[in-house]
Scaffold this active site. Structure first.
Site, PDB file in Angstrom:
ATOM      1  N   LYS A  59     -45.903 -92.022 -24.182  1.00 37.24           N
ATOM      2  CA  LYS A  59     -46.026 -92.105 -25.653  1.00 37.24           C
ATOM      3  C   LYS A  59     -45.592 -93.493 -26.078  1.00 37.24           C
ATOM      4  O   LYS A  59     -44.783 -94.149 -25.409  1.00 37.24           O
ATOM      5  CB  LYS A  59     -45.127 -91.078 -26.331  1.00 37.24           C
ATOM      6  CG  LYS A  59     -45.601 -90.630 -27.701  1.00 37.24           C
ATOM      7  CD  LYS A  59     -46.700 -89.588 -27.594  1.00 37.24           C
ATOM      8  CE  LYS A  59     -47.080 -89.026 -28.954  1.00 37.24           C
ATOM      9  NZ  LYS A  59     -47.923 -87.834 -28.829  1.00 37.24           N
TER      10      LYS A  59
ATOM     11  N   ASP B 101     -51.980 -90.657 -32.882  1.00 35.32           N
ATOM     12  CA  ASP B 101     -50.910 -89.745 -33.290  1.00 35.32           C
ATOM     13  C   ASP B 101     -50.670 -90.039 -34.785  1.00 35.32           C
ATOM     14  O   ASP B 101     -51.586 -90.519 -35.461  1.00 35.32           O
ATOM     15  CB  ASP B 101     -49.643 -89.959 -32.432  1.00 35.32           C
ATOM     16  CG  ASP B 101     -48.638 -88.831 -32.579  1.00 35.32           C
ATOM     17  OD1 ASP B 101     -48.736 -87.832 -31.825  1.00 35.32           O
ATOM     18  OD2 ASP B 101     -47.744 -88.939 -33.441  1.00 35.32           O
TER      19      ASP B 101
HETATM   20  N1  LIG Z   1     -53.480 -86.688 -33.338  1.00 39.02           N
HETATM   21  C1  LIG Z   1     -53.389 -85.982 -32.223  1.00 39.02           C
HETATM   22  O1  LIG Z   1     -54.263 -86.045 -31.339  1.00 39.02           O
HETATM   23  C2  LIG Z   1     -52.218 -85.084 -32.026  1.00 39.02           C
HETATM   24  C3  LIG Z   1     -51.154 -85.057 -32.930  1.00 39.02           C
HETATM   25  N2  LIG Z   1     -50.106 -84.209 -32.707  1.00 39.02           N
HETATM   26  C4  LIG Z   1     -48.988 -84.120 -33.648  1.00 39.02           C
HETATM   27  O2  LIG Z   1     -49.470 -83.556 -34.874  1.00 39.02           O
HETATM   28  C5  LIG Z   1     -48.667 -84.023 -35.961  1.00 39.02           C
HETATM   29  C6  LIG Z   1     -49.585 -84.662 -37.023  1.00 39.02           C
HETATM   30  O3  LIG Z   1     -50.252 -85.719 -36.420  1.00 39.02           O
HETATM   31  P1  LIG Z   1     -51.657 -86.290 -37.016  1.00 39.02           P
HETATM   32  O4  LIG Z   1     -52.316 -85.254 -37.835  1.00 39.02           O
HETATM   33  O5  LIG Z   1     -52.387 -86.905 -35.882  1.00 39.02           O
HETATM   34  O6  LIG Z   1     -51.119 -87.472 -37.941  1.00 39.02           O
HETATM   35  P2  LIG Z   1     -51.689 -87.996 -39.349  1.00 39.02           P
HETATM   36  O7  LIG Z   1     -51.061 -89.332 -39.544  1.00 39.02           O
HETATM   37  O8  LIG Z   1     -53.157 -87.866 -39.396  1.00 39.02           O
HETATM   38  O9  LIG Z   1     -51.060 -86.957 -40.391  1.00 39.02           O
HETATM   39  C7  LIG Z   1     -49.678 -86.766 -40.419  1.00 39.02           C
HETATM   40  C8  LIG Z   1     -49.400 -85.784 -41.552  1.00 39.02           C
HETATM   41  O10 LIG Z   1     -48.033 -85.388 -41.473  1.00 39.02           O
HETATM   42  C9  LIG Z   1     -47.372 -85.828 -42.641  1.00 39.02           C
HETATM   43  N3  LIG Z   1     -46.057 -86.382 -42.294  1.00 39.02           N
HETATM   44  C10 LIG Z   1     -45.790 -87.352 -41.393  1.00 39.02           C
HETATM   45  N4  LIG Z   1     -44.482 -87.604 -41.390  1.00 39.02           N
HETATM   46  C11 LIG Z   1     -43.925 -86.777 -42.307  1.00 39.02           C
HETATM   47  C12 LIG Z   1     -42.600 -86.556 -42.771  1.00 39.02           C
HETATM   48  N5  LIG Z   1     -41.569 -87.250 -42.249  1.00 39.02           N
HETATM   49  N6  LIG Z   1     -42.404 -85.621 -43.730  1.00 39.02           N
HETATM   50  C13 LIG Z   1     -43.450 -84.900 -44.215  1.00 39.02           C
HETATM   51  N7  LIG Z   1     -44.726 -85.059 -43.825  1.00 39.02           N
HETATM   52  C14 LIG Z   1     -44.942 -85.985 -42.884  1.00 39.02           C
HETATM   53  C15 LIG Z   1     -48.225 -86.918 -43.229  1.00 39.02           C
HETATM   54  O11 LIG Z   1     -47.948 -87.036 -44.627  1.00 39.02           O
HETATM   55  P3  LIG Z   1     -47.729 -88.520 -45.236  1.00 39.02           P
HETATM   56  O12 LIG Z   1     -49.084 -89.120 -45.305  1.00 39.02           O
HETATM   57  O13 LIG Z   1     -47.116 -88.282 -46.581  1.00 39.02           O
HETATM   58  O14 LIG Z   1     -46.801 -89.248 -44.286  1.00 39.02           O
HETATM   59  C16 LIG Z   1     -49.613 -86.415 -42.922  1.00 39.02           C
HETATM   60  O15 LIG Z   1     -50.007 -85.441 -43.850  1.00 39.02           O
HETATM   61  C17 LIG Z   1     -47.650 -84.987 -35.352  1.00 39.02           C
HETATM   62  O16 LIG Z   1     -46.465 -84.272 -35.022  1.00 39.02           O
HETATM   63  C18 LIG Z   1     -48.340 -85.427 -34.061  1.00 39.02           C
HETATM   64  O17 LIG Z   1     -47.394 -85.884 -33.107  1.00 39.02           O
HETATM   65  C19 LIG Z   1     -50.064 -83.344 -31.619  1.00 39.02           C
HETATM   66  C20 LIG Z   1     -51.090 -83.351 -30.717  1.00 39.02           C
HETATM   67  C21 LIG Z   1     -52.210 -84.232 -30.829  1.00 39.02           C
HETATM   68  N1  LIG Z   2     -50.875 -87.404 -29.921  1.00 36.42           N
HETATM   69  C1  LIG Z   2     -51.240 -86.630 -29.005  1.00 36.42           C
HETATM   70  C2  LIG Z   2     -52.574 -86.814 -28.324  1.00 36.42           C
HETATM   71  C3  LIG Z   2     -52.381 -87.702 -27.141  1.00 36.42           C
HETATM   72  C4  LIG Z   2     -53.663 -88.073 -26.418  1.00 36.42           C
HETATM   73  O1  LIG Z   2     -54.761 -87.649 -26.852  1.00 36.42           O
HETATM   74  O2  LIG Z   2     -53.535 -88.797 -25.420  1.00 36.42           O
HETATM   75  C5  LIG Z   2     -50.305 -85.565 -28.525  1.00 36.42           C
HETATM   76  O3  LIG Z   2     -50.679 -84.808 -27.591  1.00 36.42           O
HETATM   77  O4  LIG Z   2     -49.194 -85.475 -29.085  1.00 36.42           O
END
Ligand SMILES: NC(=O)C1=CN([C@@H]2O[C@H](COP(=O)(O)OP(=O)(O)OC[C@H]3O[C@@H](n4cnc5c(N)ncnc54)[C@H](OP(=O)(O)O)[C@@H]3O)[C@@H](O)[C@H]2O)C=CC1
Ligand SMILES: N=C(CCC(=O)O)C(=O)O
Length: 447
Positions: free
Chosen positions: A127, A167
Site C-alpha cells: 500500500k 484507493d
Molecule cells: N478503490 C478501491 O479499489 C478500494 C477501496 N477500498 C476502501 O474503500 C474505502 C473508500 O474508498 P474509495 O471509494 O475508493 O475512495 P473515494 O475517495 O472514492 O471515496 C471515499 C469516500 O469516503 C469518504 N471519506 C474519506 N475519508 C473520510 C473521513 N475521514 N470521514 C468521513 N468520510 C470520509 C469520502 O468523503 P469526502 O469526500 O468528504 O472525504 C468519500 O465519500 C476506503 O476505506 C478504501 O481503502 C477497499 C477496497 C478497494
Molecule cells: N484499494 C484497494 C484496491 C487495491 C488494488 O486494486 O490493487 C484495496 O484493496 O484496499
C-alpha cells in the site's frame, strides 16, 4: 512459541511500533483472532514467522515537491509499504488524503496481504500514498502532483515487483496520470498500475468491482439465513467509488438504499435510491467533485450535517468510507434497530470493539479483507488480461468476480465455523488468508 500469549506478542509489537495506533489496531484484530489457531498449529510460530509477518519487507518514504497553478512550491510526503511478496508481487492501492500517515499505510498494507491471499490470485500485499489532498486542487495541479509522486515511485515498482492502484483520493484520473508518467520514465508500456482506462489496458468492471463485490459477499451471507437483499433496507456510508457501486448493485438486487455520506454529513432518502438519483450522485461526485449536500440540493432529499448513517434503522449496513467510521456505540444502535448484516466495503471501518459487538449479537458481520476484496481481485484480473494481451467482456469479468467472492465466502465458512454452528467471518477470513501466506513464508526460508 516465543511469545506465550497474544497479549505478550501484541506488547512486543506495540513496543516496536510506537505512535502507530491504526497499525496496532489491525495487528490486534488479526492476532487475537488467529491465536487459538496458531496454538493448535505451532509450526506457524516457527522460524520467527509471526515476528516477520508484522514487519513490512520494505518501507519507502520520499519527498514530493510540486508547483501549484500560482507558481507556489508545495512539499508532501510519499510512501510505499511493500509488506509481503510471499505469494506474489506487492499489490495494493495508493491513498491521497491529508490523514495519510505511516501508521495508516502500514495497517492497509498488512490487511492487503491477507485480503489478496483470500482472492487465490498470486498477489502479495502492499500500500502507498501521500498526505496530498486532491480536494480543491485543479486538474493540472493533481496531474503535476501525480507526476512528481511517480518520479520517485517508479524506481520501486514494476509488473512483477509492485503493482499500485487506486484507493481514497486516487481514481481513474489519478491512475492515468501516474501510469503515463511511469511509462515515460521506465520506457515500457507494461501495465504497472491497475484501474487504468479501457483505452490503455484497463479492465471492464474494475471501477464497479469493490462495491459490486461487497454486495455479492453480503448476498452470500444473507443466503445462510435464508434471506436476500430483495426488499431490505440498506445504509451505505461514503459516496465515492466503492459506495456508488455498492448502491448500484444493492438496488439491482432489490434493496432500498436509504443513505450515502461524506465527511460533511449524510443524506437520508426514505424513498430509496433509484438509477436516476444514482446518476445525479455520480455526476455531482465524479464530474463536479461536489459534496452529498450538493446532491441533496439537486434532489430535495434530506441532508444531515456532521452525522454518519448508523442511526438510521436498516437491515443491512455497508460502511464504504474509511477506517474507524463505525464505533461500538454505532454498532449497538444498528443492533437495537434490528440490523441483520454488516459487510465492510471500506478498510477497517469498524473499530475492533464494534466488530466484537456485532459477532456477539449474532449479526452477519464481514471484515473488509473478505467483503471488499472484489476491487483487488479485479485488479488481479486486469493483470491477467494485460499479461495475456487480451480484454475480457464485461460479463466474463463480472462472472469471475462473483466466483471469487463466493470462493472467499466459502473459505470463511470452512475456517470460521465454531462448535456452536455459528460462523465467525473474522476468524474465517484471518485463518484462510494467514495460512496461505504463512505456508508460503515457511517454504521460502527465513528472508
Ligand atoms: N478503490 C478501491 O479499489 C478500494 C477501496 N477500498 C476502501 O474503500 C474505502 C473508500 O474508498 P474509495 O471509494 O475508493 O475512495 P473515494 O475517495 O472514492 O471515496 C471515499 C469516500 O469516503 C469518504 N471519506 C474519506 N475519508 C473520510 C473521513 N475521514 N470521514 C468521513 N468520510 C470520509 C469520502 O468523503 P469526502 O469526500 O468528504 O472525504 C468519500 O465519500 C476506503 O476505506 C478504501 O481503502 C477497499 C477496497 C478497494
Ligand atoms: N484499494 C484497494 C484496491 C487495491 C488494488 O486494486 O490493487 C484495496 O484493496 O484496499
Amino acid at each position: 512459541m516465543k511469545h506465550q500469549s497474544v497479549g505478550q506478542f501484541l506488547e512486543y509489537v506495540a513496543q516496536r511500533n510506537p505512535g502507530q495506533p491504526e497499525f496496532l489496531q489491525a495487528v490486534t484484530e488479526v492476532m487475537e483472532s488467529l491465536w487459538p489457531f496458531i496454538e493448535k498449529h505451532p509450526r506457524y510460530a516457527d522460524h520467527g514467522l509471526l515476528e516477520r509477518l508484522v514487519e513490512p519487507e520494505r518501507v519507502i518514504s520520499f519527498r514530493v515537491s510540486w508547483f501549484d497553478d500560482h507558481g507556489q512550491v508545495h512539499v508532501n510526503r510519499g510512501y510505499r509499504i511493500q509488506h509481503s511478496m510471499a505469494i506474489g508481487p506487492y499489490k495494493g492501492g495508493l491513498r491521497f488524503h491529508p490523514s495519510v500517515t505511516l501508521s495508516v499505510l502500514k495497517f492497509l498494507a498488512f490487511e492487503q496481504t491477507f485480503k489478496n491471499a483470500l482472492t487465490t490470485l498470486p498477489m502479495g500485499g502492499g500500500k502507498g500514498g501521500s498526505d496530498f489532498d486532491p480536494k480543491g486542487k485543479s486538474p493540472t495541479e493533481v496531474m503535476r502532483f501525480c507526476q512528481a509522486f511517480v518520479t520517485e515511485l517508479f524506481r520501486h515498482v514494476g509488473p512483477d515487483t509492485d503493482v499500485p492502484a487506486g484507493d481514497i483520493g486516487v481514481g481513474g484520473r489519478e491512475v492515468g496520470f501516474m501510469a503515463g508518467m511511469y511509462k515515460k520514465l521506465a520506457n515500457t508500456a507494461a501495465g504497472v498500475f491497475t484501474g487504468k482506462g479501457l483505452a490503455f489496458g484497463g479492465s471492464l468492471i474494475r471501477p464497479e468491482a469493490t462495491g459490486y463485490g461487497t454486495v455479492y459477499f453480503a448476498e452470500e451471507m444473507l443466503k445462510t439465513r435464508g434471506r436476500s437483499f430483495d426488499g431490505l433496507r440498506v445504509s451505505v456510508s461514503g459516496s465515492g467509488n466503492v459506495a456508488q457501486y455498492a448502491v448500484e448493485k444493492a438496488m439491482q438486487q432489490g434493496a432500498k438504499v436509504i443513505t450515502v455520506s461524506d465527511s460533511s454529513g449524510t443524506i437520508i432518502d426514505e424513498e430509496g435510491f433509484t438509477p436516476e438519483k444514482l446518476a445525479i450522485l455520480m455526476d455531482v461526485k465524479n464530474h463536479h467533485y461536489g459534496r452529498v449536500s450538493d446532491y441533496a440540493e439537486r434532489t430535495g432529499v434530506r441532508f444531515e450535517a456532521g452525522v454518519r448513517p448508523w442511526h438510521v434503522p436498516v437491515d443491512v449496513a455497508l460502511p464504504c468510507a474509511t477506517q474507524n467510521e463505525l464505533d461500538e456505540s454505532d454498532a449497538r444502535t444498528l443492533i437495537a434497530n434490528g440490523v441483520l448484516c454488516v459487510a465492510e466495503g471500506a478498510n477497517m471501518p469498524s473499530t475492533n470493539e464494534a466488530a466484537k459487538v456485532f459477532e456477539q449479537a449474532g449479526v452477519l458481520y464481514a471484515p473488509g479483507k473478505a467483503s471488499n476484496a472484489g476491487g483487488v481481485a479485479t485488479s488481479g484480473l486486469e493483470m491477467s488480461q494485460n499479461s495475456a494481451r487480451l480484454s475480457w467482456t464485461r460479463d466474463e469479468v463480472d462472472a469471475r468476480l462473483l466466483g471469487i467472492m463466493r470462493g472467499i465466502h466459502g473459505a470463511c465458512l470452512e475456517h470460521g465455523r465454531r462448535d456452536d454452528g455459528r460462523v465467525s467471518y473474522i476468524d474465517g477470513a484471518n485463518i484462510a488468508g494467514f495460512a496461505k501466506v504463512a505456508d508460503a513464508m515457511l517454504a521460502q526460508g527465513v528472508v
